[in-house]
Scaffold this active site. Structure first.
Site, PDB file in Angstrom:
ATOM      1  N   ASP A  18       0.805  -1.226   0.000  1.00  0.00           N
ATOM      2  CA  ASP A  18       0.000   0.000   0.000  1.00  0.00           C
ATOM      3  C   ASP A  18       0.838   1.275   0.000  1.00  0.00           C
ATOM      4  OD1 ASP A  18      -2.217  -1.672   0.150  1.00  0.00           O
ATOM      5  OD2 ASP A  18      -2.164  -1.690   2.335  1.00  0.00           O
ATOM      6  N   LYS A  21       2.001   2.167  -5.223  1.00  0.00           N
ATOM      7  CA  LYS A  21       2.607   1.651  -6.460  1.00  0.00           C
ATOM      8  C   LYS A  21       1.736   1.955  -7.684  1.00  0.00           C
ATOM      9  CE  LYS A  21       2.700  -2.331  -4.350  1.00  0.00           C
ATOM     10  NZ  LYS A  21       2.507  -2.021  -2.918  1.00  0.00           N
ATOM     11  N   GLY A  45      -4.073  -4.159  -4.281  1.00  0.00           N
ATOM     12  CA  GLY A  45      -5.088  -3.160  -4.601  1.00  0.00           C
ATOM     13  C   GLY A  45      -4.354  -1.897  -5.001  1.00  0.00           C
ATOM     14  N   HIS A  46      -4.184  -1.690  -6.297  1.00  0.00           N
ATOM     15  CA  HIS A  46      -3.397  -0.548  -6.758  1.00  0.00           C
ATOM     16  C   HIS A  46      -4.329   0.560  -7.236  1.00  0.00           C
ATOM     17  CE1 HIS A  46       0.399  -3.255  -7.321  1.00  0.00           C
ATOM     18  NE2 HIS A  46      -0.071  -3.237  -6.088  1.00  0.00           N
ATOM     19  N   GLN A 227       2.405  -5.856  -3.235  1.00  0.00           N
ATOM     20  CA  GLN A 227       2.788  -5.968  -1.816  1.00  0.00           C
ATOM     21  C   GLN A 227       4.080  -5.177  -1.559  1.00  0.00           C
ATOM     22  OE1 GLN A 227       1.881  -9.335  -3.426  1.00  0.00           O
ATOM     23  NE2 GLN A 227      -0.093  -8.436  -3.029  1.00  0.00           N
ATOM     24  N   THR A 242       3.209 -12.590   2.606  1.00  0.00           N
ATOM     25  CA  THR A 242       2.434 -13.155   1.513  1.00  0.00           C
ATOM     26  C   THR A 242       3.245 -14.320   0.937  1.00  0.00           C
ATOM     27  OG1 THR A 242       1.119 -12.643  -0.434  1.00  0.00           O
ATOM     28  CG2 THR A 242       3.296 -11.573  -0.297  1.00  0.00           C
TER      29      THR A 242
HETATM   30  P1  IMO Z   1      -0.599  -4.040  -2.461  1.00  0.00           P
HETATM   31  O1  IMO Z   1      -0.058  -4.569  -3.756  1.00  0.00           O
HETATM   32  C1  IMO Z   1      -0.943  -4.569   1.841  1.00  0.00           C
HETATM   33  C2  IMO Z   1      -1.028  -8.668   3.368  1.00  0.00           C
HETATM   34  C3  IMO Z   1      -2.303  -9.150   4.002  1.00  0.00           C
HETATM   35  C4  IMO Z   1      -1.754 -10.140   5.017  1.00  0.00           C
HETATM   36  C5  IMO Z   1      -0.590 -10.765   4.276  1.00  0.00           C
HETATM   37  C6  IMO Z   1      -0.906 -12.085   3.608  1.00  0.00           C
HETATM   38  O2  IMO Z   1      -1.886  -3.328  -2.594  1.00  0.00           O
HETATM   39  O3  IMO Z   1       0.437  -3.263  -1.731  1.00  0.00           O
HETATM   40  P2  IMO Z   1      -2.297 -12.752   1.454  1.00  0.00           P
HETATM   41  O4  IMO Z   1      -3.703 -12.418   1.041  1.00  0.00           O
HETATM   42  O5  IMO Z   1      -1.264 -12.265   0.493  1.00  0.00           O
HETATM   43  O6  IMO Z   1      -2.120 -14.190   1.786  1.00  0.00           O
HETATM   44  O7  IMO Z   1      -2.079 -11.951   2.839  1.00  0.00           O
HETATM   45  O8  IMO Z   1      -0.189  -9.819   3.302  1.00  0.00           O
HETATM   46  N1  IMO Z   1      -1.161  -8.142   2.007  1.00  0.00           N
HETATM   47  C7  IMO Z   1      -1.107  -6.848   1.690  1.00  0.00           C
HETATM   48  N2  IMO Z   1      -0.994  -5.748   2.476  1.00  0.00           N
HETATM   49  N3  IMO Z   1      -0.973  -4.417   0.509  1.00  0.00           N
HETATM   50  C8  IMO Z   1      -1.060  -5.496  -0.303  1.00  0.00           C
HETATM   51  O9  IMO Z   1      -0.970  -5.396  -1.634  1.00  0.00           O
HETATM   52  C9  IMO Z   1      -1.172  -6.776   0.274  1.00  0.00           C
HETATM   53  N4  IMO Z   1      -1.299  -8.027  -0.201  1.00  0.00           N
HETATM   54  C10 IMO Z   1      -1.282  -8.857   0.858  1.00  0.00           C
HETATM   55  O10 IMO Z   1      -3.010  -8.106   4.615  1.00  0.00           O
HETATM   56  O11 IMO Z   1      -1.237  -9.450   6.126  1.00  0.00           O
HETATM   57 MG    MG Z   2      -2.824  -1.637  -1.919  1.00  0.00          MG
END
Ligand code: IMO
Ligand code: MG
Length: 426
Positions: A18, A21, A45-46, A227, A242
């Protein structure tokens, strides 16, 4: 474009995801021919502001709103056809020709409805020690990939695809027997198959050849990470991570490009920190300041809507991410959220078991007390700033400190969601 010098530049989140990106890829996209997602899936979630609207992209690369760009979903990604179809339909309504702009690697793994069920069942079984997964089936899909059971996008062209799907579903049903979890194995199954039909109407490619051909033709590529480094499967706060390689080498894995083809590595970070889901967050704030960051920064999950945990910038973690990724340029986001703060803190070390550390500890469960350095707030509105000369001295001090500590220049400062609210410093 210089024919010999085409490189893959990489955009990465350096914190817990978050970082912004989506906005940055959209801003940089007009310099590139191809934008390629290389890992993660709809857990991402971009957010992008375009045509006066706000969009959240989950599986579609963030170059989609730029005329003339091609967008590749790389083999390192896990794709849920249902989410992909919904996303594309929304984008298509705006007149964006999605089929012209999107290519999908046949090696991309598919997320099935039962992957999502396994995600939910295993999180429920973990109780208090749950990861806080987005429940999109990410972990189970990558488990099937490394366990050599997975279904890939290329498989949807096989005449026996339906049978392969059923076989995987039956494996999942057997696996789910260990959980005390009630579910319907056919949830979303019909919609999923329809979405697979939709997927067949796209250009499915050999992603590694597609990208390497582009590079050979002198066309530049921007790899879009999802992520952040602190959620990396190997280097993040395991097990609160993740299931993919979110660090720079993930671009090589997920696209099939050699390490030597990597060019600029853009590392994105927020001027403070957020985390969503469980796991260590040494600089987390539980007070009014934390709430201010959340409210002014709109820190609510773009994928799940969950309130994000908030805290001060963590230099120990940031330097770790810079080291892991070989970051060549830093991009700082959302400093404007702290416009009214009298004092701003940055963690410059950790106290663990009474001893000072300058590195991220192995023990994910270690009790960490941050050592803070305090900065005077700039106490003015940064949102209208459009160039270096608009920036107050106190803000420049904050920037210089980060550059000195990391040894990397901050070349872009973003002070709002709009493309225009971006300062390029080179
Ligand atoms: P973007 O690309 C923030 C976090 C989840 C959880 C952990 C594992 O928007 O930055 P998962 O569903 O991948 O098995 O969850 O990773 N997480 C993120 N946190 N931004 C994301 O994506 C995330 N994708 C997964 O909240 O703690
Ligand atoms: Mg995001």
């Amino acid at each position: 474009m210089n024919k010999d010098k085409a490189k893959v530049d990489v955009v990465l989140g350096l914190q817990w995801g978050d970082e912004g990106k989506g906005k940055i890829v959209d801003v940089l996209a007009d310099r590139y021919n191809t934008i390629a997602r290389f890992q993660g899936g709809p857990n991402a979630g971009h957010s992008i502001h375009w045509a006066g609207r706000s969009f959240v992209l989950h599986s579609v690369p963030s170059g989609i709103f730029r005329d003339g760009t091609e967008n590749l979903i790389g083999g390192g990604v896990v794709l849920d056809p249902i989410i992909f179809r919904k996303e594309c339909s929304e984008i298509e309504k705006l007149g964006v020709p999605v089929r012209e702009r999107i290519r999908i690697s046949m090696k991309t793994h598919l997320i099935t409805p039962t992957h999502r069920i396994i995600d939910a069942a295993s999180e429920a079984a973990k109780g208090k020690s749950k990861i806080g997964s987005t429940l999109k089936g990410i972990g189970p899909a990558y488990m099937d990939k490394t366990g050599r059971n997975g279904l890939r996008v290329g498989d949807i062209l096989a005449p026996d695809f339906q049978a392969r799907y059923e076989a995987l579903k039956n494996k999942h049903i057997a696996f789910l027997k260990q959980f005390d979890y009630t579910y319907d194995p056919d949830t979303d199954a019909k919609e999923w198959m329809e979405a697979v039909d939709y997927l067949r109407t796209f250009d499915l490619v050999d992603g590694e050849y597609f990208i390497n051909r582009k590079l050979a033709e002198g066309e530049s590529v921007l790899a879009e990470g999802a992520q952040g480094s602190m959620l990396d499967i190997d280097f993040g706060s395991y097990p609160f991570v993740t299931s993919s390689t979110t660090t720079c080498s993930g671009a090589c894995l997920g696209l099939g490009v050699a390490p030597g083809t990597i060019g600029n590595v853009y590392g994105i970070f927020k001027a403070y920190c957020t985390r969503v889901g469980s796991g260590p967050f040494p600089t987390e704030l539980f007070d009014a300041t934390g709430e201010e960051l959340r409210v002014h920064g709109h820190e609510f999950g773009a994928t799940t809507g969950r309130p994000r945990r908030t805290g001060w910038l963590d230099m120990v973690a940031l330097k770790y991410a810079v080291m892991l990724n070989g970051v060549t340029e830093l991009i700082m986001m959302k400093a404007d959220v702290m416009n009214t703060f009298d004092t701003i803190k940055v963690a410059v070390g950790y106290i663990v078991d009474g001893k000072r550390h300058d590195s991220v500890p192995y023990d994910t469960y270690a009790e960490i007390t941050p050592v803070y350095k305090e900065f005077k707030g700039w106490n003015c509105d940064l949102t209208g700033a459009r160039s270096e000369k608009d920036l107050p001295a106190a803000f420049k001090d904050y920037i210089s400190f980060i550059e000195q500590e990391t040894g990397v220049p901050i070349t872009v400062i973003s002070l709002g969601p709009d493309r225009a609210e971006t300062i390029f410093r080179k």
